[in-house]
Motif scaffolding. Structure first.
Motif, PDB file in Angstrom:
ATOM      1  N   PRO A 163       0.357   3.357  -8.676  1.00 21.42           N
ATOM      2  CA  PRO A 163      -0.032   2.159  -9.433  1.00 21.42           C
ATOM      3  C   PRO A 163       1.132   1.504 -10.158  1.00 21.42           C
ATOM      4  O   PRO A 163       1.216   0.276 -10.246  1.00 21.42           O
ATOM      5  N   GLU A 181       0.840  -1.194   0.000  1.00 19.78           N
ATOM      6  CA  GLU A 181       0.000   0.000   0.000  1.00 19.78           C
ATOM      7  C   GLU A 181       0.879   1.249   0.000  1.00 19.78           C
ATOM      8  O   GLU A 181       2.051   1.223   0.362  1.00 19.78           O
ATOM      9  N   ARG A 215       3.170  -0.726  -7.760  1.00 20.42           N
ATOM     10  CA  ARG A 215       2.523  -1.847  -7.093  1.00 20.42           C
ATOM     11  C   ARG A 215       2.529  -3.082  -7.977  1.00 20.42           C
ATOM     12  O   ARG A 215       2.642  -2.995  -9.207  1.00 20.42           O
ATOM     13  N   ARG A 227      -3.687  -4.791  -7.348  1.00 20.69           N
ATOM     14  CA  ARG A 227      -4.616  -3.679  -7.248  1.00 20.69           C
ATOM     15  C   ARG A 227      -4.586  -3.060  -5.854  1.00 20.69           C
ATOM     16  O   ARG A 227      -4.176  -3.706  -4.887  1.00 20.69           O
ATOM     17  N   GLN A 228      -5.017  -1.824  -5.759  1.00 18.90           N
ATOM     18  CA  GLN A 228      -5.130  -1.158  -4.469  1.00 18.90           C
ATOM     19  C   GLN A 228      -6.164  -1.879  -3.612  1.00 18.90           C
ATOM     20  O   GLN A 228      -7.193  -2.338  -4.117  1.00 18.90           O
TER      21      GLN A 228
END
Length: 360
Positions: free
Chosen positions: A41, A37, A44, A47-48
């Motif tokens: 994007p 977190e 990462r 997905r969030q």
């Protein structure tokens, strides 16, 4: 946490790369599996986290402690780890991860991980339960991002109808299937799996549409028992079917479902949902001993899609509409035709609609 974690594992090969299948106690899941977190994007590898999904999943776990099912978490080990095979068997053994110099990053399952953490606060006895884990060696951000894309590339949610068909926890789903088993005249016109209907389909409605309409029928209706509730619902839907001769035409093959749906709105889910709302009003009137069956008046409603009655209600810009507003405006017409009063909210929506230029 231990400096070294040991996972009893089975080793496998995919695309020439090793991976490991193991099990992990739920109590350790929040401690050893990380999700990244706070990153952009591009930084990462999944997905969030949608925190709005977590309470529902946690509630499912806590409410079904004796009968839940969780799929495996997939993660990548970023750091020092080695596989120690069992004697005489190079497919099973122990995966040793040096936690001081390693991270285990989730590729798929971050919502399950967050839900497990939340569930343990309410039901700490779940800590000794286990979840399956698939572990890969981390090969950089690009590879982890590609793993996430590949894992979700062909993931398809089941249709809502199929979910209703297979759901034995949802009381309304169970009741809807039971009702249809007692309503052959309607059941023959229901598509139990698909989410949409083809022109050649014999079905007029999906199971999902019948579920939604029955939910509207039974909302805040609390008779003395489930049997009385089901009997009332069967009685209502049976009476509705008797007032819809075109439904019989489809059932006996005199008309196709597609032809009927092209011509009449009472073969669409918006009308079925609206009828459920009308039935709810009737059931509540009957519970107050003021029940006077007006359903035969349904036969005198002009159900044609081209009728001015439905413009801006069930038919918007020439197409069928299934919004909450469309359902309410459609049920308003039916209620008024049957001599039933509108609720305060329904009347407010009706007044607003009639102030618009499209109102007939």
């Amino acid at each position: 946490m231990k400096a070294v974690l040991e996972f009893p594992t089975v080793r496998g090969i995919q695309a020439g790369r090793e991976y490991y299948i193991s099990m992990c106690p739920l109590g350790l899941v929040p401690k050893i599996f990380l999700f990244n977190e706070g990153l952009t994007p591009e930084q990462r590898s999944q997905r969030q986290l949608n925190r709005g999904r977590v309470p529902e999943i946690a509630r499912y776990l806590v409410d079904n402690k004796d009968d839940y099912v969780f799929s495996a978490i997939t993660a990548s080990i970023d750091g020092d780890a080695e596989f120690l095979p069992n004697a005489g068997d190079d497919l099973t053994g122990t995966l040793r991860v040096q936690m001081k110099t390693s991270k285990i990053i989730i590729n798929d399952g971050q919502h399950r991980r967050a839900a497990i953490e939340a569930a343990l606060e309410r039901a700490p006895e779940l800590a000794d339960e286990t979840i399956a884990v698939v572990l890969f060696f981390d090969r950089g951000l690009e590879r982890c991002q590609q793993m996430f894309a590949d894992l979700n590339r062909y993931a398809v949610r089941p249709s809502r109808s199929l979910s209703v068909l297979f759901d034995h926890r949802d009381e309304l789903a169970v009741a809807s299937r039971l009702l249809l088993s007692r309503l052959p005249s309607i059941s023959e016109l229901v598509e139990f799996e698909k989410t949409s209907l083809s022109q050649r389909s014999k079905a007029l409605f999906t199971l999902s549409a019948f579920y939604t309409a029955t939910e509207a029928l039974l909302v805040d209706f609390e008779p003395g028992s489930a049997e009385q509730r089901d009997d009332a619902a069967v009685e209502f839907w049976s009476a509705i079917a008797k007032q819809m001769p075109h439904w019989d035409d489809v059932r006996c093959g005199a008309m196709t479902s597609g032809a009927l749906r092209d011509t009449y709105i009472n073969s669409h889910s918006v009308a079925l949902h609206a009828l459920g709302r009308v039935g709810n009003a009737l059931l509540k009137l009957r519970s107050k001993k003021k029940f006077d069956d007006p359903l035969p008046r349904l036969a005198s409603i002009d159900w044609r899609r081209t009728a001015d009655t439905w413009v801006g209600r069930a038919v918007v810009a020439g197409r069928m509409s299934k919004t909450h507003l469309s359902v309410t405006l459609t049920s308003n017409v039916i209620k008024t035709h049957l001599g039933l009063p509108l609720s305060a909210d329904e009347q407010s929506i009706e007044d607003a609609f009639r102030r618009q230029p499209h109102a007939a």
